[in-house]
Motif scaffolding. Structure first.
Motif, PDB file in Angstrom:
ATOM      1  N   THR A   1     -10.880  -6.487  15.375  1.00 49.83           N
ATOM      2  CA  THR A   1     -10.413  -6.127  13.864  1.00 49.83           C
ATOM      3  C   THR A   1      -9.211  -7.304  13.291  1.00 49.83           C
ATOM      4  OG1 THR A   1     -11.536  -4.082  14.291  1.00 49.83           O
ATOM      5  CG2 THR A   1      -9.873  -4.283  12.240  1.00 49.83           C
ATOM      6  N   LEU A   2      -7.956  -7.112  14.197  1.00 46.80           N
ATOM      7  CA  LEU A   2      -7.152  -7.788  13.654  1.00 46.80           C
ATOM      8  C   LEU A   2      -7.351  -9.204  13.464  1.00 46.80           C
ATOM      9  CD1 LEU A   2      -4.167  -7.828  13.158  1.00 46.80           C
ATOM     10  CD2 LEU A   2      -3.760  -8.545  15.348  1.00 46.80           C
ATOM     11  N   LEU A   3      -8.108  -9.714  14.258  1.00 41.87           N
ATOM     12  CA  LEU A   3      -8.548 -11.268  14.296  1.00 41.87           C
ATOM     13  C   LEU A   3      -9.387 -11.579  13.154  1.00 41.87           C
ATOM     14  CD1 LEU A   3      -8.536 -13.964  15.461  1.00 41.87           C
ATOM     15  CD2 LEU A   3     -10.596 -13.461  16.836  1.00 41.87           C
ATOM     16  N   SER A   4     -10.277 -10.419  12.799  1.00 39.53           N
ATOM     17  CA  SER A   4     -11.186 -10.648  11.739  1.00 39.53           C
ATOM     18  C   SER A   4     -10.142 -10.658  10.353  1.00 39.53           C
ATOM     19  CB  SER A   4     -12.166  -9.433  11.584  1.00 39.53           C
ATOM     20  OG  SER A   4     -12.884  -9.432  10.382  1.00 39.53           O
ATOM     21  N   LYS A   5      -9.179  -9.952  10.434  1.00 37.42           N
ATOM     22  CA  LYS A   5      -8.337  -9.756   9.069  1.00 37.42           C
ATOM     23  C   LYS A   5      -7.817 -11.202   8.855  1.00 37.42           C
ATOM     24  CE  LYS A   5      -7.822  -4.779   9.048  1.00 37.42           C
ATOM     25  NZ  LYS A   5      -7.329  -3.901   8.007  1.00 37.42           N
ATOM     26  N   VAL A   6      -7.275 -11.590   9.977  1.00 36.67           N
ATOM     27  CA  VAL A   6      -6.349 -12.788   9.873  1.00 36.67           C
ATOM     28  C   VAL A   6      -7.388 -14.046   9.655  1.00 36.67           C
ATOM     29  CG1 VAL A   6      -5.349 -14.579  11.369  1.00 36.67           C
ATOM     30  CG2 VAL A   6      -4.839 -12.284  11.587  1.00 36.67           C
TER      31      VAL A   6
ATOM     32  N   GLY B   1      -7.465 -23.443  10.583  1.00 36.27           N
ATOM     33  CA  GLY B   1      -6.835 -22.092  11.007  1.00 36.27           C
ATOM     34  C   GLY B   1      -5.321 -22.637  11.625  1.00 36.27           C
ATOM     35  N   THR B   2      -4.525 -21.642  11.319  1.00 34.62           N
ATOM     36  CA  THR B   2      -3.264 -21.829  11.850  1.00 34.62           C
ATOM     37  C   THR B   2      -3.092 -21.680  13.028  1.00 34.62           C
ATOM     38  OG1 THR B   2      -2.504 -20.399   9.993  1.00 34.62           O
ATOM     39  CG2 THR B   2      -0.777 -20.566  11.662  1.00 34.62           C
ATOM     40  N   LYS B   3      -2.265 -22.778  13.821  1.00 35.48           N
ATOM     41  CA  LYS B   3      -1.823 -22.906  15.312  1.00 35.48           C
ATOM     42  C   LYS B   3      -0.892 -21.689  15.409  1.00 35.48           C
ATOM     43  CE  LYS B   3      -0.819 -26.344  17.632  1.00 35.48           C
ATOM     44  NZ  LYS B   3       0.075 -27.641  18.431  1.00 35.48           N
TER      45      LYS B   3
ATOM     46  N   ARG C   1      -4.311 -13.040  25.737  1.00 38.00           N
ATOM     47  CA  ARG C   1      -5.583 -13.759  26.077  1.00 38.00           C
ATOM     48  C   ARG C   1      -6.596 -13.214  25.757  1.00 38.00           C
ATOM     49  NH1 ARG C   1      -7.170 -17.602  27.206  1.00 38.00           N
ATOM     50  NH2 ARG C   1      -8.098 -17.548  28.984  1.00 38.00           N
ATOM     51  N   MET C   2      -6.874 -11.924  25.416  1.00 35.20           N
ATOM     52  CA  MET C   2      -8.066 -11.567  24.769  1.00 35.20           C
ATOM     53  C   MET C   2      -8.229 -11.825  23.490  1.00 35.20           C
ATOM     54  SD  MET C   2      -9.157  -7.502  23.844  1.00 35.20           S
ATOM     55  CE  MET C   2      -8.018  -6.751  25.176  1.00 35.20           C
ATOM     56  N   TYR C   3      -7.034 -11.860  22.586  1.00 39.26           N
ATOM     57  CA  TYR C   3      -7.171 -12.315  21.291  1.00 39.26           C
ATOM     58  C   TYR C   3      -7.459 -13.865  21.157  1.00 39.26           C
ATOM     59  CZ  TYR C   3      -4.952 -12.584  16.376  1.00 39.26           C
ATOM     60  OH  TYR C   3      -4.992 -12.994  15.120  1.00 39.26           O
ATOM     61  N   GLN C   4      -6.774 -14.685  22.060  1.00 40.27           N
ATOM     62  CA  GLN C   4      -7.115 -16.143  22.116  1.00 40.27           C
ATOM     63  C   GLN C   4      -8.831 -16.161  22.551  1.00 40.27           C
ATOM     64  OE1 GLN C   4      -5.364 -18.081  25.607  1.00 40.27           O
ATOM     65  NE2 GLN C   4      -5.435 -20.013  24.373  1.00 40.27           N
ATOM     66  N   SER C   5      -9.112 -15.624  23.399  1.00 38.51           N
ATOM     67  CA  SER C   5     -10.620 -15.921  23.835  1.00 38.51           C
ATOM     68  C   SER C   5     -11.445 -15.391  22.560  1.00 38.51           C
ATOM     69  CB  SER C   5     -10.951 -14.803  24.874  1.00 38.51           C
ATOM     70  OG  SER C   5     -10.399 -15.246  26.156  1.00 38.51           O
ATOM     71  N   LEU C   6     -11.152 -14.370  21.691  1.00 38.06           N
ATOM     72  CA  LEU C   6     -11.899 -13.958  20.722  1.00 38.06           C
ATOM     73  C   LEU C   6     -11.761 -15.214  19.715  1.00 38.06           C
ATOM     74  CD1 LEU C   6     -11.084 -10.214  20.702  1.00 38.06           C
ATOM     75  CD2 LEU C   6     -13.370 -11.098  20.674  1.00 38.06           C
TER      76      LEU C   6
ATOM     77  N   GLU D   1     -11.509 -18.194  19.967  1.00 40.57           N
ATOM     78  CA  GLU D   1     -12.099 -19.375  20.480  1.00 40.57           C
ATOM     79  C   GLU D   1     -13.489 -19.243  19.986  1.00 40.57           C
ATOM     80  OE1 GLU D   1     -11.156 -19.648  24.624  1.00 40.57           O
ATOM     81  OE2 GLU D   1      -9.433 -20.747  24.171  1.00 40.57           O
ATOM     82  N   VAL D   2     -14.067 -18.008  20.254  1.00 45.82           N
ATOM     83  CA  VAL D   2     -15.466 -17.674  19.878  1.00 45.82           C
ATOM     84  C   VAL D   2     -15.638 -17.452  18.324  1.00 45.82           C
ATOM     85  CG1 VAL D   2     -17.359 -16.163  19.968  1.00 45.82           C
ATOM     86  CG2 VAL D   2     -16.087 -16.471  21.879  1.00 45.82           C
ATOM     87  N   ALA D   3     -14.887 -16.822  17.555  1.00 40.82           N
ATOM     88  CA  ALA D   3     -14.810 -16.887  16.182  1.00 40.82           C
ATOM     89  C   ALA D   3     -14.652 -17.885  15.384  1.00 40.82           C
ATOM     90  CB  ALA D   3     -13.963 -15.592  15.811  1.00 40.82           C
ATOM     91  N   GLY D   4     -13.633 -18.788  15.872  1.00 43.72           N
ATOM     92  CA  GLY D   4     -13.159 -20.080  14.925  1.00 43.72           C
ATOM     93  C   GLY D   4     -12.264 -19.282  14.175  1.00 43.72           C
ATOM     94  N   GLY D   5     -11.757 -20.093  13.240  1.00 42.47           N
ATOM     95  CA  GLY D   5     -10.543 -19.902  12.567  1.00 42.47           C
ATOM     96  C   GLY D   5      -9.315 -20.122  13.099  1.00 42.47           C
TER      97      GLY D   5
END
Length: 148
Positions: free
Chosen positions: A65-70, A80-82, A97-102, A104-108
């Motif tokens: 959910t956080l990644l989606s908002k970002v 996307g921001t580094k 790492r979970m955030y990083q993996s998500l 990589e799949v979602a892009g952004g």
């Protein structure tokens, strides 16, 4: 659980420090607070310092959910921001790492998770021997409390 941030105009980097225990609401509030800062620039690299974070109270769905908002905040056509997350505790590293993996799949956004402070500085092309030296000498703005 404060989340605070500062901006180095000299190096064009946003620095955010997370301490204590944070949850999804804290992370989302911190992100939305610094996005409203008049000096915030989308795409500016970010150093998220979680080296003194004790715990993140979030699971897979909250992290997604956080990644989606970002990612929804990315202007059309923008890269996307580094985002470089610096952490040293195993559980915090695993969440990063979970955030990083998500991501990589979602892009952004582009996410890196590092326990080595030298690698953090290299990824952000910061010419300092330590993160503390960057904070002392990098001409950062005053720290702003983003989430109490």
């Amino acid at each position: 659980m404060p989340i605070e941030y500062a901006i180095s105009h000299r190096h064009d980097v946003l620095y955010a420090r997370h301490t204590g225990v944070v949850g999804l609401a804290d992370l989302a509030l911190g992100f939305s607070t610094y996005r409203r800062d008049p000096d915030y620039l989308y795409g500016r690299p970010e150093l998220i310092d979680q080296s003194n974070l004790e715990q993140i109270n979030a699971g897979f769905d909250e992290v997604r959910t956080l990644l989606s908002k970002v990612n929804q905040a990315i202007p059309d056509g923008a890269k996307g921001t580094k985002t470089v997350i610096y952490c040293q505790k195993d559980a915090i590293y695993g969440m990063g790492r979970m955030y990083q993996s998500l991501s990589e799949v979602a892009g952004g956004i582009e996410v890196f998770v590092e326990a080595d402070p030298q690698r953090v500085l290299e990824l952000l092309e910061l010419p300092y021997a330590t993160i503390e030296a960057f904070l002392d000498e990098g001409q950062l703005s005053d720290m702003v409390l983003a989430a109490p």
